[in-house]
Design a protein around this motif. Sequence first.
Motif, PDB file in Angstrom:
ATOM      1  N   THR A  36       0.830  -1.208   0.000  1.00  0.00           N
ATOM      2  CA  THR A  36       0.000   0.000   0.000  1.00  0.00           C
ATOM      3  C   THR A  36       0.861   1.252   0.000  1.00  0.00           C
ATOM      4  OG1 THR A  36      -0.140  -0.156   2.413  1.00  0.00           O
ATOM      5  CG2 THR A  36      -1.983  -1.049   1.151  1.00  0.00           C
ATOM      6  N   ARG A 207      -5.463  -4.141   8.037  1.00  0.00           N
ATOM      7  CA  ARG A 207      -5.344  -5.266   7.120  1.00  0.00           C
ATOM      8  C   ARG A 207      -5.496  -6.561   7.913  1.00  0.00           C
ATOM      9  NH1 ARG A 207      -0.025  -6.222   3.414  1.00  0.00           N
ATOM     10  NH2 ARG A 207      -0.105  -3.958   3.436  1.00  0.00           N
TER      11      ARG A 207
ATOM     12  N   PRO B 239     -14.149 -10.327  11.175  1.00  0.00           N
ATOM     13  CA  PRO B 239     -13.767 -10.159  12.582  1.00  0.00           C
ATOM     14  C   PRO B 239     -12.916  -8.914  12.799  1.00  0.00           C
ATOM     15  CG  PRO B 239     -12.281 -11.685  11.518  1.00  0.00           C
ATOM     16  CD  PRO B 239     -13.223 -11.192  10.446  1.00  0.00           C
ATOM     17  N   LEU B 240     -13.371  -7.786  12.267  1.00  0.00           N
ATOM     18  CA  LEU B 240     -12.528  -6.589  12.330  1.00  0.00           C
ATOM     19  C   LEU B 240     -12.338  -6.089  13.753  1.00  0.00           C
ATOM     20  CD1 LEU B 240     -13.787  -4.854   9.111  1.00  0.00           C
ATOM     21  CD2 LEU B 240     -11.436  -5.534   9.573  1.00  0.00           C
ATOM     22  N   ARG B 242     -12.539  -8.349  16.424  1.00  0.00           N
ATOM     23  CA  ARG B 242     -12.212  -9.472  17.302  1.00  0.00           C
ATOM     24  C   ARG B 242     -10.732  -9.477  17.657  1.00  0.00           C
ATOM     25  NH1 ARG B 242     -15.121 -14.844  14.857  1.00  0.00           N
ATOM     26  NH2 ARG B 242     -17.011 -13.845  14.094  1.00  0.00           N
ATOM     27  N   ALA B 244      -8.918 -12.028  18.474  1.00  0.00           N
ATOM     28  CA  ALA B 244      -8.243 -13.282  18.141  1.00  0.00           C
ATOM     29  C   ALA B 244      -7.515 -13.209  16.803  1.00  0.00           C
ATOM     30  CB  ALA B 244      -9.237 -14.425  18.133  1.00  0.00           C
ATOM     31  N   VAL B 245      -7.893 -12.268  15.956  1.00  0.00           N
ATOM     32  CA  VAL B 245      -7.310 -12.193  14.623  1.00  0.00           C
ATOM     33  C   VAL B 245      -6.122 -11.249  14.611  1.00  0.00           C
ATOM     34  CG1 VAL B 245      -7.758 -11.488  12.255  1.00  0.00           C
ATOM     35  CG2 VAL B 245      -9.499 -12.717  13.541  1.00  0.00           C
ATOM     36  N   LYS B 246      -5.062 -11.673  13.971  1.00  0.00           N
ATOM     37  CA  LYS B 246      -3.871 -10.831  13.872  1.00  0.00           C
ATOM     38  C   LYS B 246      -4.163  -9.661  12.942  1.00  0.00           C
ATOM     39  CE  LYS B 246       0.878 -10.943  12.235  1.00  0.00           C
ATOM     40  NZ  LYS B 246       1.743 -11.616  11.281  1.00  0.00           N
ATOM     41  N   LEU B 247      -3.985  -8.498  13.423  1.00  0.00           N
ATOM     42  CA  LEU B 247      -4.203  -7.315  12.598  1.00  0.00           C
ATOM     43  C   LEU B 247      -2.879  -6.589  12.451  1.00  0.00           C
ATOM     44  CD1 LEU B 247      -7.450  -5.963  14.284  1.00  0.00           C
ATOM     45  CD2 LEU B 247      -7.301  -7.013  12.036  1.00  0.00           C
ATOM     46  N   VAL B 248      -2.557  -6.182  11.241  1.00  0.00           N
ATOM     47  CA  VAL B 248      -1.326  -5.417  11.036  1.00  0.00           C
ATOM     48  C   VAL B 248      -1.654  -4.147  10.276  1.00  0.00           C
ATOM     49  CG1 VAL B 248       0.192  -7.416  11.077  1.00  0.00           C
ATOM     50  CG2 VAL B 248      -0.761  -6.640   8.910  1.00  0.00           C
ATOM     51  N   GLY B 249      -0.800  -3.175  10.394  1.00  0.00           N
ATOM     52  CA  GLY B 249      -0.972  -1.926   9.685  1.00  0.00           C
ATOM     53  C   GLY B 249      -0.748  -2.119   8.197  1.00  0.00           C
ATOM     54  N   PRO B 250      -1.070  -1.101   7.408  1.00  0.00           N
ATOM     55  CA  PRO B 250      -1.000  -1.226   5.956  1.00  0.00           C
ATOM     56  C   PRO B 250       0.394  -1.574   5.431  1.00  0.00           C
ATOM     57  CG  PRO B 250      -2.184   0.760   6.601  1.00  0.00           C
ATOM     58  CD  PRO B 250      -1.597   0.184   7.855  1.00  0.00           C
ATOM     59  N   ARG B 251       1.436  -1.280   6.186  1.00  0.00           N
ATOM     60  CA  ARG B 251       2.787  -1.548   5.671  1.00  0.00           C
ATOM     61  C   ARG B 251       3.325  -2.880   6.152  1.00  0.00           C
ATOM     62  NH1 ARG B 251       6.839   2.541   3.596  1.00  0.00           N
ATOM     63  NH2 ARG B 251       5.490   4.129   2.722  1.00  0.00           N
ATOM     64  N   GLY B 252       2.517  -3.621   6.867  1.00  0.00           N
ATOM     65  CA  GLY B 252       2.964  -4.929   7.318  1.00  0.00           C
ATOM     66  C   GLY B 252       3.522  -4.897   8.727  1.00  0.00           C
TER      67      GLY B 252
END
Lengths: 254, 254
Positions: A36, A207, B239-240, B242, B244-252
Amino acid sequence: MTYCLSIRVDQGLVFASDSRTNAGVDQVSTFSKMHTFEIPGERAVCLLTAGNLATTQAVVRQIRRDNEAGTGRCMNTVADMAEAAEYVGELSRAEQRKHASRQREKFNPEASFIVGGQIAGRPHQIYLVYPEGNYIAASVQTPYLQTGELKYGKPILDRVVSEGLSLDVGARAALVSMDSTMRSNATVGPPIELLLYTADSLRFGKRLVLQEDNAYLRELRTAWQEGLKQAFTNLPSLPLSRPAVKLVGPRGDS
Amino acid sequence: MTYCLSIRVDQGLVFASDSRTNAGVDQVSTFSKMHTFEIPGERAVCLLTAGNLATTQAVVRQIRRDNEAGTGRCMNTVADMAEAAEYVGELSRAEQRKHASRQREKFNPEASFIVGGQIAGRPHQIYLVYPEGNYIAASVQTPYLQTGELKYGKPILDRVVSEGLSLDVGARAALVSMDSTMRSNATVGPPIELLLYTADSLRFGKRLVLQEDNAYLRELRTAWQEGLKQAFTNLPSLPLSRPAVKLVGPRGDS
């Protein structure tokens, strides 16, 4: 192999990509294919990559270099998504040309891209950039674009996706399409990356990176399988006794 | 292009094929790709054909000739379905060899086949015969075989088909798989031919020939589309929020 897709609905854009790369069945790695570029409030561009990993990495590096240099055309200055596609196509062709003289029988430097997003004052749009550098936009009739191993996941998109879909349902369609493809082709693999863009927000949200054993992905698979079984149960029975259907004998004689 | 498939369930066999042949986009014709050979009460064999039409027609002609001659190996004397597959493979290779010396750049005499059915005292089974003449049987894990343009119609089979399925539901799965493929590839076309074989009956029932505008096929498509929409409605939401889900920023970066 790779599977990337993007869906354009009135509410925004969905981007999804797998993360498997392979050079032969015994050389399998995990790389993100989703990149992105954004200036929050002014522009948000997402690039999905497929094809030769050296080519796609070189293109992404060059985009970042051009942005840092800040002179000439770069992702921070393109006027609309069509110009972004043109720019990506030019970088891709330039990179492929570098290796043209080194071509061996099985060497293929080709790459393709999906580039999409929005620039302030312009509509949100997605483009597919071919290895030759030319590109096409999504249309009202076909509001999605795919690249890589696209056949397994296409019928579900054809049956379900339209521009009026909500962003959330569009994202679920993308995940089902991606999951069906992973199940059918071992060279398309997890994690699945999913990015949503809300029209006119001019910034990307979080993401999602979904590993194969992710709880939500398992829920989604189970619910989808159950839903399909239900859909089959509700299909009309075969018309073996209906007169309206043409019936012929086993040899083709009527 | 062609799409043929066969499904083996405990209750029997389903055979389905499209009817389009083409040599270039401006030379499109309709030919049946489904051929049956039976001695009611003793044996029932169905052959689905894909690939070079001259090769497949020659193979079918030779099978009929061998049956009429009544000497040596023929479809009326093979002991089981594996031998039927071996026999079809040999005829196919012999036919392809005839044209090997005439090979030009774009000429390809290859053909593949699905051969299935039952011979008294043996189980019902289906085989896929490759252009090289070798062959594989359907298995418990994968109780279906496809040839031709197989990718579009595969995910639905993977999700739904198992050996415990009723013959009628198996037939509906075959029709949905076929219809999805026709929709995605213009060189796979109607009419769809569908043949059911009930285990241990040792005779084929009536064959359904479904044109594109067939009333039942239209009903099926509408019901399927509705069922899919319903299935999507019932999928769990993203699951935005939740944890339990790994969330990362747009750059990884996480």
